[in-house]
Design a protein around this motif. Sequence first.
Motif, PDB file in Angstrom:
ATOM      1  N   ARG A 136      15.421  45.065  32.871  1.00 33.58           N
ATOM      2  CA  ARG A 136      15.758  44.834  34.282  1.00 33.58           C
ATOM      3  C   ARG A 136      17.272  45.000  34.372  1.00 33.58           C
ATOM      4  N   ILE A 137      17.699  46.015  35.082  1.00 38.15           N
ATOM      5  CA  ILE A 137      19.153  46.247  35.163  1.00 38.15           C
ATOM      6  C   ILE A 137      19.640  46.048  36.595  1.00 38.15           C
ATOM      7  N   GLU A 138      20.906  45.716  36.712  1.00 37.54           N
ATOM      8  CA  GLU A 138      21.511  45.500  38.026  1.00 37.54           C
ATOM      9  C   GLU A 138      22.582  46.550  38.264  1.00 37.54           C
ATOM     10  N   ILE A 139      22.595  47.076  39.473  1.00 40.63           N
ATOM     11  CA  ILE A 139      23.634  48.039  39.856  1.00 40.63           C
ATOM     12  C   ILE A 139      24.523  47.354  40.890  1.00 40.63           C
ATOM     13  N   LEU A 140      25.781  47.189  40.545  1.00 44.42           N
ATOM     14  CA  LEU A 140      26.709  46.456  41.402  1.00 44.42           C
ATOM     15  C   LEU A 140      27.695  47.426  42.067  1.00 44.42           C
ATOM     16  N   PRO A 141      27.584  47.592  43.382  1.00 42.88           N
ATOM     17  CA  PRO A 141      28.550  48.462  44.064  1.00 42.88           C
ATOM     18  C   PRO A 141      29.948  47.863  43.987  1.00 42.88           C
ATOM     19  N   ARG A 196      36.670  50.033  40.623  1.00 41.70           N
ATOM     20  CA  ARG A 196      35.633  49.841  39.598  1.00 41.70           C
ATOM     21  C   ARG A 196      36.220  49.018  38.442  1.00 41.70           C
ATOM     22  N   GLU A 197      37.493  49.268  38.160  1.00 46.37           N
ATOM     23  CA  GLU A 197      38.152  48.526  37.073  1.00 46.37           C
ATOM     24  C   GLU A 197      38.439  47.075  37.473  1.00 46.37           C
ATOM     25  N   THR A 198      38.826  46.845  38.731  1.00 47.04           N
ATOM     26  CA  THR A 198      39.082  45.444  39.145  1.00 47.04           C
ATOM     27  C   THR A 198      37.772  44.653  39.174  1.00 47.04           C
ATOM     28  N   ALA A 199      36.679  45.310  39.568  1.00 49.06           N
ATOM     29  CA  ALA A 199      35.375  44.622  39.551  1.00 49.06           C
ATOM     30  C   ALA A 199      34.986  44.281  38.112  1.00 49.06           C
ATOM     31  N   THR A 204      31.166  54.669  41.761  1.00 47.57           N
ATOM     32  CA  THR A 204      31.113  53.652  42.814  1.00 47.57           C
ATOM     33  C   THR A 204      30.384  52.379  42.391  1.00 47.57           C
ATOM     34  N   VAL A 205      29.951  52.303  41.137  1.00 49.00           N
ATOM     35  CA  VAL A 205      29.167  51.140  40.701  1.00 49.00           C
ATOM     36  C   VAL A 205      29.512  50.720  39.269  1.00 49.00           C
ATOM     37  N   LEU A 206      29.107  49.487  38.961  1.00 55.96           N
ATOM     38  CA  LEU A 206      29.032  49.029  37.571  1.00 55.96           C
ATOM     39  C   LEU A 206      27.566  48.730  37.301  1.00 55.96           C
ATOM     40  N   VAL A 207      27.169  48.857  36.057  1.00 56.15           N
ATOM     41  CA  VAL A 207      25.774  48.581  35.715  1.00 56.15           C
ATOM     42  C   VAL A 207      25.731  47.446  34.693  1.00 56.15           C
ATOM     43  N   LEU A 208      24.826  46.494  34.930  1.00 55.79           N
ATOM     44  CA  LEU A 208      24.709  45.325  34.058  1.00 55.79           C
ATOM     45  C   LEU A 208      23.272  45.161  33.571  1.00 55.79           C
ATOM     46  N   ARG A 209      23.148  44.668  32.343  1.00 53.04           N
ATOM     47  CA  ARG A 209      21.838  44.250  31.828  1.00 53.04           C
ATOM     48  C   ARG A 209      22.028  42.837  31.277  1.00 53.04           C
ATOM     49  N   ASP A 210      21.159  41.950  31.697  1.00 51.80           N
ATOM     50  CA  ASP A 210      21.284  40.534  31.325  1.00 51.80           C
ATOM     51  C   ASP A 210      22.686  40.012  31.648  1.00 51.80           C
ATOM     52  N   ALA A 264      52.384  39.855  47.522  1.00 55.10           N
ATOM     53  CA  ALA A 264      51.615  40.773  46.663  1.00 55.10           C
ATOM     54  C   ALA A 264      50.197  40.895  47.216  1.00 55.10           C
ATOM     55  N   THR A 265      49.719  42.114  47.315  1.00 55.92           N
ATOM     56  CA  THR A 265      48.348  42.344  47.793  1.00 55.92           C
ATOM     57  C   THR A 265      47.538  43.056  46.711  1.00 55.92           C
ATOM     58  N   GLY A 266      46.208  42.994  46.858  1.00 55.87           N
ATOM     59  CA  GLY A 266      45.323  43.550  45.834  1.00 55.87           C
ATOM     60  C   GLY A 266      44.977  45.020  46.035  1.00 55.87           C
ATOM     61  N   HIS A 267      45.792  45.748  46.789  1.00 58.48           N
ATOM     62  CA  HIS A 267      45.493  47.178  46.993  1.00 58.48           C
ATOM     63  C   HIS A 267      45.443  47.899  45.647  1.00 58.48           C
ATOM     64  N   ASN A 268      44.391  48.696  45.474  1.00 61.26           N
ATOM     65  CA  ASN A 268      44.184  49.394  44.195  1.00 61.26           C
ATOM     66  C   ASN A 268      44.352  50.896  44.387  1.00 61.26           C
ATOM     67  N   LEU A 269      44.092  51.647  43.328  1.00 62.68           N
ATOM     68  CA  LEU A 269      44.267  53.098  43.380  1.00 62.68           C
ATOM     69  C   LEU A 269      43.361  53.738  44.437  1.00 62.68           C
ATOM     70  N   ASP A 270      42.124  53.242  44.564  1.00 66.92           N
ATOM     71  CA  ASP A 270      41.210  53.805  45.573  1.00 66.92           C
ATOM     72  C   ASP A 270      41.757  53.569  46.982  1.00 66.92           C
ATOM     73  N   ASP A 271      42.287  52.359  47.222  1.00 66.16           N
ATOM     74  CA  ASP A 271      42.855  52.054  48.537  1.00 66.16           C
ATOM     75  C   ASP A 271      44.017  52.976  48.848  1.00 66.16           C
ATOM     76  N   GLU A 272      44.907  53.113  47.871  1.00 68.14           N
ATOM     77  CA  GLU A 272      46.109  53.920  48.089  1.00 68.14           C
ATOM     78  C   GLU A 272      45.770  55.408  48.243  1.00 68.14           C
ATOM     79  N   ALA A 273      44.835  55.886  47.416  1.00 67.20           N
ATOM     80  CA  ALA A 273      44.467  57.313  47.502  1.00 67.20           C
ATOM     81  C   ALA A 273      43.759  57.599  48.824  1.00 67.20           C
TER      82      ALA A 273
END
Lengths: 313, 72
Positions: free
Chosen positions: B54-59, A205-208, B33-39, A154-163
Amino acid sequence: MKCRRCRGKAVIDLPRHNSAFCPDCFIAYFNKQVDVAIAKQEMFFDGETVLVAVSGGKDSLALWDILLNQGVETAGVYVDLGIEEYSATSKQIVEAFATSRGAHLLVVDVREECGFSIREVAKHTMRTACSACGLFKRYLINKIAVDQGFQVVATGHNLDDEASSLLGNVLHWKEGFLARQSPALPSTHPKLARKVKPLFRLTERETAAYCILKKIQYMVEECPLVRGSTNLMNKQALNLLEQSSPGTKHAFYFDFLRKRQNFRADEFVLSSCEHCGQATTAQTCSFCRLVAEVRAKTCPPAAANQDVRQNPL
Amino acid sequence: MRVMIIQAGKEVDLQGCSDVQAVLAKLAINPETVLVLRDGKLITKDERIAETDRIEILPVISGGGPRIQDPE
């Protein structure tokens, strides 16, 4: 913004679903997407242990976490590519995760197996680092799976990778690749494990977000060798489209899956590599050819030839 | 407000952005392409931002973070 399910305070908005979720409902949504992926694609069978390819990044660790939570029998495999500090840190992260979950982890070191790192492959051949890395990881992970009796990887390929892979294949009309692009690939040779991608319904973005909400530490820094990859350009192009028209990536990939049978795979016969015995369409597999090429450029001629014949791995 | 872009290791001061969406627009960052976090906590694009935050932008894109443009 309110959670679509419980009307509590949302922490993530998902424009492609015209939705937003609170932490608990997002985790429930995430789990459901993985459940649907596994069930619809019939990824796992009773009694088998899944070998999870883990890099230390968000996708592979999210995948391992969710499979462990679901009670799936797993082992992790990490390939140390020898990319200096980057590899050292990612290995630490994977080892820490495995220890914290009491999970079994296998580690393969490319330098020990081949005598050189990915950086050296890129330096001495026409392949980019990303291309060499992909080939090495696919080969080594499959070899471990086959040698140690795992039937599925099993690999972590996501929708962005596949698209983005799909976009690359379409831009060059690689019909053979299009016919074989799938979230679940069957075994077509005794020395090829099945390959599955349980995160293919979720964006990166969802996996993050899953990792942040579950407090899973992952490798945020990017590989120093990755800049300028074609795959990254394709992702940027798709994300531009996604920004103006949410749902584009999902529609692009899922509509493709519905039409995939219209593409015909190239006809080829898989045989065994004359050096290592792994599956290949040629006399010598791509991995052994690449190893031989690097050795020829970095070792004395006699030693390089001998190595390839007697010690493919 | 102070905005930190995690992957780029860059910090910028921004004025006049009332919510997350405005911050991303000012920095020319694609929200996909990012998530945004505060604290350390995730926040949505409509979340109000105070001048003292102070906010963080996480790619989140494997293979490279967003191109950050100077706000001026």
